[in-house]
Design a protein around this motif. Structure first.
Motif, short mmCIF file in Angstrom:
data_model
loop_
_atom_site.label_atom_id
_atom_site.label_comp_id
_atom_site.label_asym_id
_atom_site.label_seq_id
_atom_site.Cartn_x
_atom_site.Cartn_y
_atom_site.Cartn_z
N GLU A 88 36.40 -57.61 33.07
CA GLU A 88 35.42 -58.04 34.27
C GLU A 88 36.29 -58.83 35.48
O GLU A 88 35.80 -58.63 36.47
N ALA A 89 37.04 -59.75 34.92
CA ALA A 89 37.60 -60.80 35.80
C ALA A 89 38.70 -59.79 36.85
O ALA A 89 38.90 -59.73 37.97
N THR A 90 39.23 -58.74 36.19
CA THR A 90 40.36 -57.93 36.88
C THR A 90 39.46 -57.09 37.62
O THR A 90 40.07 -56.95 38.86
N LEU B 196 35.69 -72.86 26.67
CA LEU B 196 35.62 -73.83 28.02
C LEU B 196 36.58 -73.16 28.89
O LEU B 196 36.21 -73.28 30.15
N ASP B 197 37.68 -73.06 28.40
CA ASP B 197 38.71 -72.64 29.29
C ASP B 197 38.39 -71.47 30.05
O ASP B 197 38.84 -71.20 31.25
N ILE B 198 37.85 -70.40 29.34
CA ILE B 198 37.61 -68.99 29.78
C ILE B 198 36.49 -69.21 30.86
O ILE B 198 36.77 -68.70 31.94
N VAL B 199 35.32 -69.86 30.35
CA VAL B 199 34.19 -70.31 31.52
C VAL B 199 34.73 -70.83 32.83
O VAL B 199 34.47 -70.38 34.01
N ASP B 200 35.43 -72.24 32.63
CA ASP B 200 35.86 -72.80 33.92
C ASP B 200 37.06 -71.83 34.51
O ASP B 200 37.01 -71.71 35.69
N GLY B 201 37.70 -71.10 33.98
CA GLY B 201 38.72 -70.12 34.62
C GLY B 201 38.07 -69.12 35.34
O GLY B 201 38.45 -68.84 36.66
N MET B 202 37.04 -68.55 34.90
CA MET B 202 36.28 -67.44 35.68
C MET B 202 35.65 -68.18 36.76
O MET B 202 35.68 -67.75 37.86
N ALA B 203 35.14 -69.39 36.74
CA ALA B 203 34.33 -70.05 37.89
C ALA B 203 35.74 -70.28 39.01
O ALA B 203 35.17 -70.08 40.17
N SER C 175 43.72 -69.09 35.75
CA SER C 175 43.57 -69.40 34.64
C SER C 175 42.85 -68.66 33.39
O SER C 175 43.04 -68.74 32.29
N VAL C 176 41.88 -67.56 33.96
CA VAL C 176 40.93 -67.07 33.24
C VAL C 176 41.73 -66.12 32.11
O VAL C 176 41.42 -65.88 31.11
N TRP C 177 42.70 -65.39 32.97
CA TRP C 177 43.32 -64.28 31.71
C TRP C 177 44.39 -64.97 30.82
O TRP C 177 44.26 -64.38 29.73
N THR C 178 44.96 -65.96 31.16
CA THR C 178 45.67 -66.83 30.19
C THR C 178 44.77 -67.10 28.86
O THR C 178 45.17 -67.12 27.88
#
Length: 408
Positions: A66-68, A123-130, A154-157
């Motif tokens: 979804e991020a892509t 948390l890293d994923i949610v914050d990265g998406m934001a 950072s969301v993909w990482t």
């Protein structure tokens, strides 16, 4: 007579695409506080580890997808229509909610350490998406090629790290202990390098330039800037650094031995004891950092003594918890008493070298240096509270000594 006109149907409000992105970023960030303190969901279903990890991995893949998609449609012109944007935002929100739901399904009895690692990854994923949504909101349609944006966000990482999370509490404990060992190792190497170079601040100030002005030293003292007295160690300082370095080496040895014991004897079902070992071991690295900072000039011997005592207290507690746990099958194992003895020897030497400072209740040996120290590197100067703390430590030591004398 003509009939009354039928009421006009309400026209749905069309929210512009960029405003939808802004709202999505806000909604995602509102999830973060709950994640940081959220408890596991109560359920009557039996926990299935294989199902949990499969769902977590699938949820991470879906978030990355979804991020892509969101990046691609908002990195070119024309931007999506409001209706299309709504659909994209809903899909992103659903993907994030799905992965948070998987995290909440991990029971506490699987281990607090394991839950922390899964929580941090979520948390890293949610914050990265934001962060990604913020970037797209600020610079929409400005990058036809989204590869740069993808590589730097950072969301993909964060999503790629999910399959690498340890799968049980023992593996999670080993991961955390390894991290602590590495942090203490780095701190020790930095301390040794500073001592070897005999130039703690690596020439941040140029003595030649300072000397070019005949009044520079006087002005620096008045303004609170450091001078040569504050940039290098005295002979007394260098003598005190030796047991401090030895204490940090002992800290590294303690963590290594604890990690080896967990690796060789740790049991996956003893989650509470493993959590206790990790919790106290996590305190060692920050305590080492405090001691390392306090040895930099202008050195305050009283602060060094206080930070050393704190580190020793943490080390002994970590060794006692390890000794009382299942990872030490033989409580009288020789390595624990040896390390406790090494730590005590370091602390005793530090006490000997700082006793005069304790008696004078001050930092430094010269009033000029103390005055300058009060303005420079404030965090190195002990407060009234820290002095009271040292007095309390000494009081406890005297009581312990009296008990030993009474027993003898």
């Amino acid at each position: 007579m003509a009939s009354a006109a039928a009421p006009t149907a309400a026209v749905p409000t069309v929210v512009p695409p960029l405003e939808q992105l802004r709202r999505l970023a806000v909604e995602l960030r509102l999830l973060l506080p709950g994640l940081r303190v959220g408890e596991a969901q109560e359920t009557t279903k039996e926990f299935n580890p294989e199902t949990f990890w499969r769902k977590l991995n699938e949820a991470a893949v879906n978030v990355a997808r979804e991020a892509t998609t969101l990046t691609e449609v908002f990195s070119r012109v024309p931007l999506p229509s409001p209706q299309e944007t709504k659909r994209f935002c809903e899909q992103v929100h659903a993907a994030i909610k799905a992965i948070t739901a998987v995290y909440y399904s991990l029971p506490k009895d699987r281990g607090i350490t394991l839950r922390k690692l899964v929580r941090n990854a979520t948390l890293d994923i949610v914050d990265g998406m934001a962060q990604l949504v913020d970037v797209l909101f600020i610079t929409p349609g400005q990058s036809p090629d989204s590869s740069d944006l993808i590589s730097y966000n950072s969301v993909w990482t964060a999503c790629q790290q999910v399959p690498r999370i340890p799968k049980d509490n023992k593996a999670a404990a080993l991961s955390m202990l390894t991290k602590s060992v590495d942090l203490v190792k780095d701190a020790h190497e930095e301390m040794e390098q500073a001592v070897e170079e005999c130039d703690p601040y690596c020439g941040l100030l140029n003595d030649t330039e300072d000397n070019s002005d005949s009044h520079s030293d006087e002005e620096d003292d008045r303004l609170g800037f450091p001078n040569n007295r504050d940039l290098y160690w005295s002979e007394e300082d260098q003598e005190l650094i030796i047991p401090c370095l030895a204490l940090v080496r002992a800290s590294k040895a303690c963590l290594k031995k604890i990690r080896i014991s967990v690796a060789e004897n740790g049991k996956k079902d003893q989650v509470a004891q493993l959590d206790d070992i990790v919790d106290i071991s996590d305190e060692i690295s920050p305590s080492v950092d405090d001691l390392a900072l306090s040895i930099y000039p202008p050195m305050c011997h009283l602060t060094v003594r206080i930070n050393s005592a704190k580190l020793v207290s943490v080390l002994k507690k970590a060794l006692e918890i390890t000794k009382a746990s299942h990872v030490t099958p033989q409580p009288e194992d020789s390595w624990i008493p040896l390390l406790i003895n090494a730590v005590d020897q370091c602390m005793n030497r530090i006490k000997e070298l700082t006793q005069s400072e304790l008696e004078f209740k001050g930092c430094g040996r010269h009033s000029g240096r103390r005055n300058n120290e009060g303005r420079y590197l404030q965090h190195l100067k002990p407060t009234k509270d820290s002095y009271r703390e040292l007095l309390q430590i000494n009081k406890e030591e005297r009581q312990e000594h009296q008990k030993e004398c009474g027993q003898s």
